[in-house]
Write an enzyme that holds these catalytic residues in place. Sequence first.
Site, short mmCIF file in Angstrom:
data_model
loop_
_atom_site.label_atom_id
_atom_site.label_comp_id
_atom_site.label_asym_id
_atom_site.label_seq_id
_atom_site.Cartn_x
_atom_site.Cartn_y
_atom_site.Cartn_z
N GLU A 142 1.46 -3.72 -3.57
CA GLU A 142 1.52 -2.27 -3.36
C GLU A 142 0.62 -1.54 -4.36
O GLU A 142 0.26 -0.39 -4.15
CB GLU A 142 2.96 -1.75 -3.39
CG GLU A 142 3.74 -1.96 -4.68
CD GLU A 142 3.58 -0.84 -5.71
OE1 GLU A 142 3.51 -1.16 -6.90
OE2 GLU A 142 3.53 0.33 -5.31
N HIS B 191 6.59 -3.22 -0.90
CA HIS B 191 7.19 -3.15 -2.23
C HIS B 191 7.96 -4.42 -2.56
O HIS B 191 7.84 -4.96 -3.66
CB HIS B 191 8.18 -1.97 -2.31
CG HIS B 191 7.51 -0.67 -2.56
ND1 HIS B 191 6.93 0.04 -1.56
CD2 HIS B 191 7.33 0.03 -3.70
CE1 HIS B 191 6.40 1.15 -2.08
NE2 HIS B 191 6.64 1.16 -3.36
#
Lengths: 340, 546
Positions: A10, A306
């Site tokens: 991310e 994530h």
Amino acid sequence: MIRIDGSKGEGGGQVLRTSLALSLVTGKPFQMVNIRAGRSKPGLLRQHLTAVKAAAAVGEAELEGAELHSKELTFRPKALQSGDYHFAVGTAGSATLVLQTVLPALMTASGPSTLVLEGGTHNPAAPPFDFLTKAYLPLVRRMGPGVEATLEKHGFFPAGGGKFEVLMQPAPLKPLHLLERGNVVRRQATAMIAQVPYDVAKRELETVGKKLGWLAEERRVEELKRSAGPGNVVWLEVESEHVTEVFTGFGERGVRAEDIAEAVAEEAQVYLEAGVPVGEHLADQLMLLLALARGGSFRTLPLDGHAQTQIETFAHFLDVKVSVEEVSPQVREVEVGKRG
Amino acid sequence: MAKTRTRETVVLGMLGTTLDAGRGPRRWEKWRPTVGLCQQEDLLVHRMELLALPGHAELVQAVVEDIAQVSPETRVRTTELNIRNPWDLEETYGALLDYAKAYPFHPEHEDYLVHITTGTHIVQISMFLLVESRHIPGRLVQTSPPQGVRDQGRPGIHAIIDLDLSKYDTLARRFEQEQREGLSFLKAGIDTLNPAFNRLIERIEQVATSSRAPLLLTGPTGAGKSQLAKRIYQLKKTRRHVSGPFVDINCATLRGDGAMSALFGHVKGAFTGAVGDRPGLLRQANGGVLFLDEIGELGADEQAMLLRALEDKRFLPVGSDKEAESDFQLIAGTNRDLQAEVERGRFREDLLARINLWTFRLPPLCERTEDIPPNLLYELDQASRALETRVTMNKEAQEHFLRFATSPEARWSGNFRDLNAAVLRMATLAPGGRITREGVDEEIERLRAAWAKSGPSRQTPAVDLVVEVLGDERAEALDRFDRAQLAEVLAVCRQARTLSDAGRALFAQSRAQKKSINDADRLRKYLTRFGLSWADVAVRGATAVE
């Protein structure tokens, strides 16, 4: 030394905060390069610097490159110190993100700690205080450590000015298995307003009621009289037999109250329909706790970038293996165990 | 590990009595520049020097508290400035200048940002001027409100503006390019090599593009003063430093009664023959450049009036009782030593003081022998244009000419005028525009003859070479006849690279008539008569000229 490419996955602040947390717990120093390299304002921003400084205080760490805009950081913790901490974060960062960075280490420290955090308690793009106290901390307690958080004052973006206290009684983390949600025992929709017209809260709750069919007694307005600045948050609490989840929407200027409530209700609905115990945001945090406990499992929704980044970051510091299995299109089972 | 101290960021800014104001919780929905600057995610203000006008204590307090809340890292120091009217430039700038002068700046550990979004426009202008003049060693920071509805209530954005424009790569490249073009333009596109001359041109370019003060160009006749004056004007015109015309006059041509009127104009009937108004050169040059060549030739009355015109931009035309105005830049040229003229009472000291703020001495061509080859090419080009035919010079002829042109024998007493004339003559006489070795030979003879007429010595020796070489006693013992001859021979030797060069220079006529075959031997024998060798008379420690 552990070397982490901050632009992978991310590629934002989360990989940094997770690395700081794991470095504090394990005592292993790390160097991060290409911090936020792909972002429009690359390098460390103030909120990241705040987390780095807080982590350095807790771990008596030596720092290199802990400067605004820096794309390289070296973090060498010397000794994990439990005790009393006071972090004034301001609004450029979120106090809850700072807490998440230092809390895992203090769970396993040698003595109890008291943390006072000042700044934003309900910032967009950060877990709000109510998520911490109702969803996250109960799971921590279930794994061993005693932890209590008390909110003294709300702090909304951009005024900040919030304050809360966290008491941590450390204990070794025990593995946790959370595969079933059980029956929903309580539902609560809260529209919180501070110096914002009452009508906003009313419209938000009506939208939630319509969308999810929650009853009037399951919806309430919380009006704050003494926050530092104006703010509006709507959160939905789903208390089940084995877990409590919290979904949050933040009021924004220029966005209709109905749209904010609609989005958060949609999120809760997906969770409810999937029948899993753990939602998207809690999954990221719970995975870290299980990794530290070196064992455990849970069921959740399909994982996003994530979570994937979290798993990759664990591998740098911990001897754990995280497997993700697709149970059904809407359900994933995450299992954490010792490697090898 | 040695912890290096990180540089701190210090903001100096004026409290915005309107922009920074706000009461109650709704103030957080308003963009307040000073508070917003402390909320930037990519700027950390370690210290805020908040300046305020008298009577705003309450607002100052509110802003200080809000900054503490949103940015606990920022320390705020407040200073009340005694400005009664912040729209008065003199008062405002004065107060801010006093503040800046008293401020303990530590640019070695601190970066200073001057916030110019708040305060009256006069405050902002004053802050800008203080940064621009380096009274505040920092950069400007500008904040702007959030764009778009969704960002309302957010802190907005900031931009740091460094007034050192050379730090912006593309601008720096453009400035460099512009300067290179300017230099090349002043040199008429000639790639001169003489370092002293090139430095001079660089300096002239700087002055010409930044100053309107008079320029004084000195140097021998033909060194290129009027050419340069014209090019300075054209450069200024290109850069839009002047809008008016270029007016030039050689003051040597302004003699007698007509001088005043030519320069300053006259009114109809001012004197016999003044049948109409005449504006005069100064008025013609209004907004432009006036080049007064040979300014040392101006009469006393004209000098006095010119001084007046320079100091007040006003003067009195002949016969008029009303003053005329003209705003021009003066470039003066002279081949005289004006200081000496002042001492002799022939030039006004105050006028000299007024015009010699920037004095540039153009060296004679013989001091720039390395520039003769590029100038030859330039002159060939000019000749081609003048004669409307392509003028060429073959390699052999060119080398032959340059050998002579750069030798000490070539005196170039008329400087570029001589070079220009020489090339023009060679070009005119060259069949089909092709200059050959023979043509060069002829020209060399013409030059020698011309220079022989204009006097023997190229440079009057400042010291008595005879005394220097022979010593006082032996010099005294010489006949005046011998001493004069020896002095000239020694002067030539000093300028020469080698004994042979000196010989060629001294016996040029005999050589041309093929009377002498060994000039060097003849010179050596002459020197021996005085007990001298080449080593005694040559420039010490050097065999080459300059």
